[in-house]
Design a protein around this motif. Structure first.
Motif, PDB file in Angstrom:
ATOM      1  N   ASP A 272       0.359  -1.147   0.336  1.00 58.03           N
ATOM      2  CA  ASP A 272      -0.274  -0.047  -0.227  1.00 58.03           C
ATOM      3  C   ASP A 272       1.070   1.606  -0.454  1.00 58.03           C
ATOM      4  O   ASP A 272       0.145   2.288  -0.473  1.00 58.03           O
ATOM      5  N   ILE A 273       2.221   1.378   0.491  1.00 61.43           N
ATOM      6  CA  ILE A 273       3.034   2.539   0.787  1.00 61.43           C
ATOM      7  C   ILE A 273       3.962   2.489   0.487  1.00 61.43           C
ATOM      8  O   ILE A 273       4.674   1.249   0.752  1.00 61.43           O
TER       9      ILE A 273
ATOM     10  N   ARG B 128       0.777   2.777   7.634  1.00 55.55           N
ATOM     11  CA  ARG B 128      -0.393   1.691   7.244  1.00 55.55           C
ATOM     12  C   ARG B 128      -0.932   0.874   8.082  1.00 55.55           C
ATOM     13  O   ARG B 128      -2.002   0.082   7.744  1.00 55.55           O
TER      14      ARG B 128
ATOM     15  N   PRO C 112      -3.738   3.217   4.825  1.00 62.88           N
ATOM     16  CA  PRO C 112      -3.367   3.991   3.933  1.00 62.88           C
ATOM     17  C   PRO C 112      -4.844   5.257   3.339  1.00 62.88           C
ATOM     18  O   PRO C 112      -4.375   5.190   2.548  1.00 62.88           O
TER      19      PRO C 112
END
Length: 291
Positions: A30-31, A176, A179
Protein backbone atom coordinates in the motif's frame (compact mmCIF):
# COMPACT_ATOMS: atom_id res chain seq x y z
CA UNK A 1 9.35 10.58 -1.19
CA UNK A 2 12.14 11.80 1.06
CA UNK A 3 14.66 14.13 -0.58
CA UNK A 4 17.71 13.88 1.69
CA UNK A 5 20.29 16.64 1.24
CA UNK A 6 23.10 15.19 3.35
CA UNK A 7 26.23 16.48 1.65
CA UNK A 8 26.98 18.72 4.62
CA UNK A 9 27.21 18.39 8.41
CA UNK A 10 24.00 16.32 8.46
CA UNK A 11 25.64 13.37 6.71
CA UNK A 12 25.70 11.10 9.78
CA UNK A 13 21.96 11.63 10.24
CA UNK A 14 21.18 10.25 6.77
CA UNK A 15 22.13 6.74 7.86
CA UNK A 16 20.31 7.15 11.16
CA UNK A 17 17.02 8.19 9.56
CA UNK A 18 17.24 5.54 6.86
CA UNK A 19 17.97 2.66 9.21
CA UNK A 20 16.27 3.71 12.44
CA UNK A 21 13.16 5.41 11.08
CA UNK A 22 12.36 4.87 7.40
CA UNK A 23 13.27 1.17 7.38
CA UNK A 24 11.71 0.25 10.73
CA UNK A 25 8.62 -0.65 8.70
CA UNK A 26 9.52 0.47 5.20
CA UNK A 27 7.44 -0.16 2.08
CA UNK A 28 4.56 -2.57 1.61
CA UNK A 29 1.86 -3.17 -1.01
CA UNK A 30 0.00 0.00 0.00
CA UNK A 31 2.87 2.38 0.73
CA UNK A 32 6.04 3.02 -1.23
CA UNK A 33 8.83 4.63 0.83
CA UNK A 34 11.34 6.19 -1.56
CA UNK A 35 14.49 8.07 -0.61
CA UNK A 36 17.01 10.14 -2.52
CA UNK A 37 20.04 9.90 -0.24
CA UNK A 38 22.87 12.31 -1.05
CA UNK A 39 26.23 12.42 0.71
CA UNK A 40 29.79 13.51 -0.03
CA UNK A 41 30.60 10.22 -1.76
CA UNK A 42 27.52 10.42 -3.98
CA UNK A 43 23.78 9.83 -4.06
CA UNK A 44 21.75 6.64 -3.85
CA UNK A 45 18.12 5.96 -4.71
CA UNK A 46 16.27 3.60 -2.39
CA UNK A 47 12.95 1.87 -2.26
CA UNK A 48 13.15 1.49 1.48
CA UNK A 49 12.28 -1.98 2.73
CA UNK A 50 11.82 -3.16 6.30
CA UNK A 51 15.12 -3.55 8.19
CA UNK A 52 17.06 -2.28 5.16
CA UNK A 53 20.68 -1.38 5.72
CA UNK A 54 22.03 1.85 4.32
CA UNK A 55 24.50 0.70 1.68
CA UNK A 56 24.94 0.68 -2.07
CA UNK A 57 23.99 -3.00 -2.34
CA UNK A 58 20.44 -2.14 -1.28
CA UNK A 59 20.11 0.89 -3.56
CA UNK A 60 18.12 0.70 -6.77
CA UNK A 61 20.43 3.20 -8.47
CA UNK A 62 23.85 4.71 -7.70
CA UNK A 63 23.84 8.25 -9.04
CA UNK A 64 27.33 9.50 -8.18
CA UNK A 65 27.87 13.16 -7.32
CA UNK A 66 24.68 15.21 -7.23
CA UNK A 67 23.72 18.77 -6.27
CA UNK A 68 20.65 18.79 -4.02
CA UNK A 69 20.63 22.58 -4.25
CA UNK A 70 19.71 22.33 -7.93
CA UNK A 71 15.92 22.17 -8.44
CA UNK A 72 16.46 19.91 -11.46
CA UNK A 73 17.91 17.25 -9.14
CA UNK A 74 14.72 17.36 -7.07
CA UNK A 75 12.59 17.26 -10.21
CA UNK A 76 14.42 14.17 -11.50
CA UNK A 77 13.84 12.37 -8.19
CA UNK A 78 10.12 13.16 -8.19
CA UNK A 79 9.77 12.13 -11.84
CA UNK A 80 11.63 8.87 -11.19
CA UNK A 81 9.41 8.17 -8.20
CA UNK A 82 6.14 8.89 -9.99
CA UNK A 83 7.18 6.93 -13.08
CA UNK A 84 8.45 3.82 -11.32
CA UNK A 85 6.10 3.84 -8.31
CA UNK A 86 2.89 5.59 -9.40
CA UNK A 87 0.45 6.19 -6.56
CA UNK A 88 -2.94 7.69 -5.85
CA UNK A 89 -1.39 10.19 -3.43
CA UNK A 90 2.08 11.64 -2.90
CA UNK A 91 4.05 12.95 0.08
CA UNK A 92 7.30 14.86 -0.50
CA UNK A 93 9.62 15.58 2.43
CA UNK A 94 12.50 18.04 2.13
CA UNK A 95 15.18 16.67 4.47
CA UNK A 96 18.15 18.94 5.11
CA UNK A 97 19.12 22.48 5.98
CA UNK A 98 16.62 25.31 5.62
CA UNK A 99 16.63 29.03 6.25
CA UNK A 100 13.22 30.31 5.28
CA UNK A 101 13.52 31.29 1.62
CA UNK A 102 15.88 28.50 0.62
CA UNK A 103 16.59 24.90 1.59
CA UNK A 104 18.44 21.69 0.77
CA UNK A 105 21.97 23.10 1.11
CA UNK A 106 24.62 21.14 -0.79
CA UNK A 107 28.07 21.86 0.60
CA UNK A 108 29.95 20.41 -2.37
CA UNK A 109 28.22 22.80 -4.76
CA UNK A 110 27.63 25.56 -2.20
CA UNK A 111 24.07 25.71 -3.45
CA UNK A 112 20.49 25.66 -2.12
CA UNK A 113 17.07 25.59 -3.75
CA UNK A 114 15.53 29.04 -3.40
CA UNK A 115 11.78 29.54 -3.32
CA UNK A 116 11.94 31.25 -6.71
CA UNK A 117 13.83 28.30 -8.20
CA UNK A 118 11.36 25.84 -6.72
CA UNK A 119 8.45 27.84 -8.09
CA UNK A 120 9.92 27.39 -11.55
CA UNK A 121 9.77 23.58 -11.41
CA UNK A 122 6.48 23.11 -9.53
CA UNK A 123 4.43 22.72 -12.74
CA UNK A 124 6.73 19.87 -13.79
CA UNK A 125 6.75 18.30 -10.32
CA UNK A 126 2.98 18.12 -10.44
CA UNK A 127 0.54 17.98 -7.57
CA UNK A 128 1.87 16.74 -4.22
CA UNK A 129 -0.80 15.90 -1.65
CA UNK A 130 1.36 16.60 1.40
CA UNK A 131 4.63 18.54 1.63
CA UNK A 132 6.93 18.37 4.65
CA UNK A 133 10.00 20.42 5.47
CA UNK A 134 12.28 18.51 7.80
CA UNK A 135 14.41 21.64 7.94
CA UNK A 136 14.84 24.81 10.00
CA UNK A 137 12.73 27.98 9.82
CA UNK A 138 10.49 26.95 6.93
CA UNK A 139 7.06 27.64 8.52
CA UNK A 140 6.66 31.00 6.83
CA UNK A 141 3.93 32.57 4.79
CA UNK A 142 6.19 32.60 1.73
CA UNK A 143 6.61 28.83 1.92
CA UNK A 144 2.88 28.29 2.25
CA UNK A 145 2.16 30.66 -0.65
CA UNK A 146 4.66 28.77 -2.77
CA UNK A 147 2.72 25.52 -2.38
CA UNK A 148 -0.75 27.06 -2.61
CA UNK A 149 -2.75 24.95 -5.08
CA UNK A 150 0.29 22.73 -5.68
CA UNK A 151 -0.46 20.69 -2.52
CA UNK A 152 -3.27 20.11 -0.05
CA UNK A 153 -1.36 20.48 3.21
CA UNK A 154 2.10 21.25 4.53
CA UNK A 155 4.00 20.39 7.74
CA UNK A 156 6.97 22.50 8.87
CA UNK A 157 8.72 24.29 11.76
CA UNK A 158 8.98 27.97 12.68
CA UNK A 159 12.13 27.32 14.67
CA UNK A 160 15.47 25.57 14.31
CA UNK A 161 15.16 21.80 13.95
CA UNK A 162 17.30 19.51 16.08
CA UNK A 163 18.84 16.17 15.06
CA UNK A 164 15.42 14.56 15.62
CA UNK A 165 13.08 16.26 13.17
CA UNK A 166 10.20 14.22 11.79
CA UNK A 167 9.85 10.72 13.26
CA UNK A 168 9.26 8.89 9.98
CA UNK A 169 8.70 5.53 11.64
CA UNK A 170 5.64 6.93 13.46
CA UNK A 171 4.23 8.44 10.28
CA UNK A 172 4.72 5.21 8.30
CA UNK A 173 3.03 3.28 11.12
CA UNK A 174 0.03 5.62 10.90
CA UNK A 175 -0.11 5.16 7.12
CA UNK A 176 0.11 1.40 7.41
CA UNK A 177 -2.73 1.40 9.91
CA UNK A 178 -4.83 3.59 7.63
CA UNK A 179 -3.56 3.76 4.03
CA UNK A 180 -6.58 5.90 3.13
CA UNK A 181 -5.64 8.76 5.47
CA UNK A 182 -6.61 12.18 4.17
CA UNK A 183 -3.90 14.67 3.28
CA UNK A 184 -4.89 16.72 6.33
CA UNK A 185 -4.43 13.71 8.60
CA UNK A 186 -1.05 12.86 7.08
CA UNK A 187 0.10 16.43 7.72
CA UNK A 188 -1.17 16.11 11.29
CA UNK A 189 0.70 12.81 11.69
CA UNK A 190 3.95 14.39 10.49
CA UNK A 191 3.50 17.23 12.97
CA UNK A 192 2.48 15.02 15.89
CA UNK A 193 5.56 12.85 15.31
CA UNK A 194 7.79 15.76 16.38
CA UNK A 195 6.03 16.27 19.73
CA UNK A 196 8.49 16.01 22.59
CA UNK A 197 11.38 16.12 20.13
CA UNK A 198 11.16 19.58 18.56
CA UNK A 199 10.43 23.09 19.87
CA UNK A 200 7.86 24.01 17.25
CA UNK A 201 5.96 22.34 14.42
CA UNK A 202 2.70 22.98 12.62
CA UNK A 203 0.49 21.75 9.80
CA UNK A 204 -1.65 24.02 7.64
CA UNK A 205 -3.87 23.68 4.59
CA UNK A 206 -2.58 25.24 1.36
CA UNK A 207 -5.37 24.26 -1.03
CA UNK A 208 -8.44 26.44 -1.77
CA UNK A 209 -8.85 27.06 1.97
CA UNK A 210 -5.66 29.13 1.84
CA UNK A 211 -7.27 31.72 -0.44
CA UNK A 212 -9.44 33.11 2.37
CA UNK A 213 -6.40 33.37 4.63
CA UNK A 214 -4.27 35.04 1.98
CA UNK A 215 -6.97 37.62 1.29
CA UNK A 216 -7.24 38.37 5.02
CA UNK A 217 -3.44 38.64 5.28
CA UNK A 218 -3.21 41.15 2.43
CA UNK A 219 -6.08 43.17 3.93
CA UNK A 220 -4.36 43.17 7.33
CA UNK A 221 -1.10 44.42 5.82
CA UNK A 222 -2.93 47.37 4.32
CA UNK A 223 -4.62 48.24 7.59
CA UNK A 224 -1.72 47.88 10.02
CA UNK A 225 0.31 50.83 11.32
CA UNK A 226 3.83 50.86 12.73
CA UNK A 227 2.86 52.03 16.21
CA UNK A 228 0.81 48.91 16.84
CA UNK A 229 3.78 46.57 16.20
CA UNK A 230 6.42 47.78 18.68
CA UNK A 231 6.40 44.99 21.26
CA UNK A 232 6.02 41.74 19.36
CA UNK A 233 8.52 39.03 20.35
CA UNK A 234 11.29 38.56 17.82
CA UNK A 235 11.85 34.96 16.71
CA UNK A 236 14.92 35.78 14.63
CA UNK A 237 16.00 38.90 12.74
CA UNK A 238 13.12 40.17 10.58
CA UNK A 239 10.91 37.17 11.39
CA UNK A 240 7.78 37.32 13.56
CA UNK A 241 5.02 34.99 14.64
CA UNK A 242 2.05 36.07 12.54
CA UNK A 243 -0.57 35.41 15.21
CA UNK A 244 1.32 37.51 17.79
CA UNK A 245 1.81 40.28 15.28
CA UNK A 246 -1.86 40.34 14.31
CA UNK A 247 -3.02 40.22 17.93
CA UNK A 248 -1.20 43.49 18.63
CA UNK A 249 -3.05 45.30 15.84
CA UNK A 250 -6.35 45.50 17.71
CA UNK A 251 -8.40 46.21 14.61
CA UNK A 252 -11.07 44.45 12.56
CA UNK A 253 -8.55 43.26 9.98
CA UNK A 254 -6.43 41.52 12.63
CA UNK A 255 -9.49 39.74 14.05
CA UNK A 256 -10.37 38.53 10.56
CA UNK A 257 -6.77 37.42 9.93
CA UNK A 258 -6.63 35.39 13.14
CA UNK A 259 -9.95 33.75 12.29
CA UNK A 260 -8.74 32.98 8.78
CA UNK A 261 -5.52 31.45 10.10
CA UNK A 262 -7.48 29.27 12.50
CA UNK A 263 -9.39 28.12 9.43
CA UNK A 264 -6.27 26.69 7.74
CA UNK A 265 -4.39 25.50 10.83
CA UNK A 266 -4.61 21.72 11.05
CA UNK A 267 -2.38 21.01 14.04
CA UNK A 268 0.44 22.63 16.00
CA UNK A 269 2.76 21.70 18.83
CA UNK A 270 5.22 23.88 20.72
CA UNK A 271 7.48 23.33 23.69
CA UNK A 272 7.08 25.42 26.85
CA UNK A 273 9.96 27.60 25.70
CA UNK A 274 8.00 28.52 22.58
CA UNK A 275 4.46 28.44 23.93
CA UNK A 276 3.86 31.90 22.43
CA UNK A 277 4.21 30.60 18.88
CA UNK A 278 1.18 29.70 16.81
CA UNK A 279 2.62 27.89 13.81
CA UNK A 280 3.35 30.43 11.09
CA UNK A 281 5.95 33.19 10.75
CA UNK A 282 6.05 36.19 8.47
CA UNK A 283 8.83 38.40 7.25
CA UNK A 284 8.15 41.89 8.51
CA UNK A 285 6.92 44.05 5.63
CA UNK A 286 8.76 47.32 5.01
CA UNK A 287 5.97 49.40 6.58
CA UNK A 288 6.30 47.42 9.84
CA UNK A 289 10.07 47.57 10.29
CA UNK A 290 10.35 51.07 11.75
CA UNK A 291 10.84 51.20 15.55
Amino acid sequence: MVYMAGENDLEASVKNDLEKELSVLGSNKDIQVLAFSDRKKGALLFRVNQSMRDNARNAIVELGKQNTGNPQTLLQFVRWSKTNYPAEHYLLSFWGHGSGNKAMYDQGSDDSITNDELLGVLPDIGFIDVVAYDACYMARINTAKLWHNHATAISFSQESVSWNGIAYDKVIEDLRTNPDMSADDVARSLTRSTRGLENSWSAIAVDKRFEIFNSAFENWLQSTTDKKQKRVRQIEPNIRDLYQLAALSHNKASVQLIAAYNGIKLYEQHSKKYKGLHGLSTEIPVNLQKP
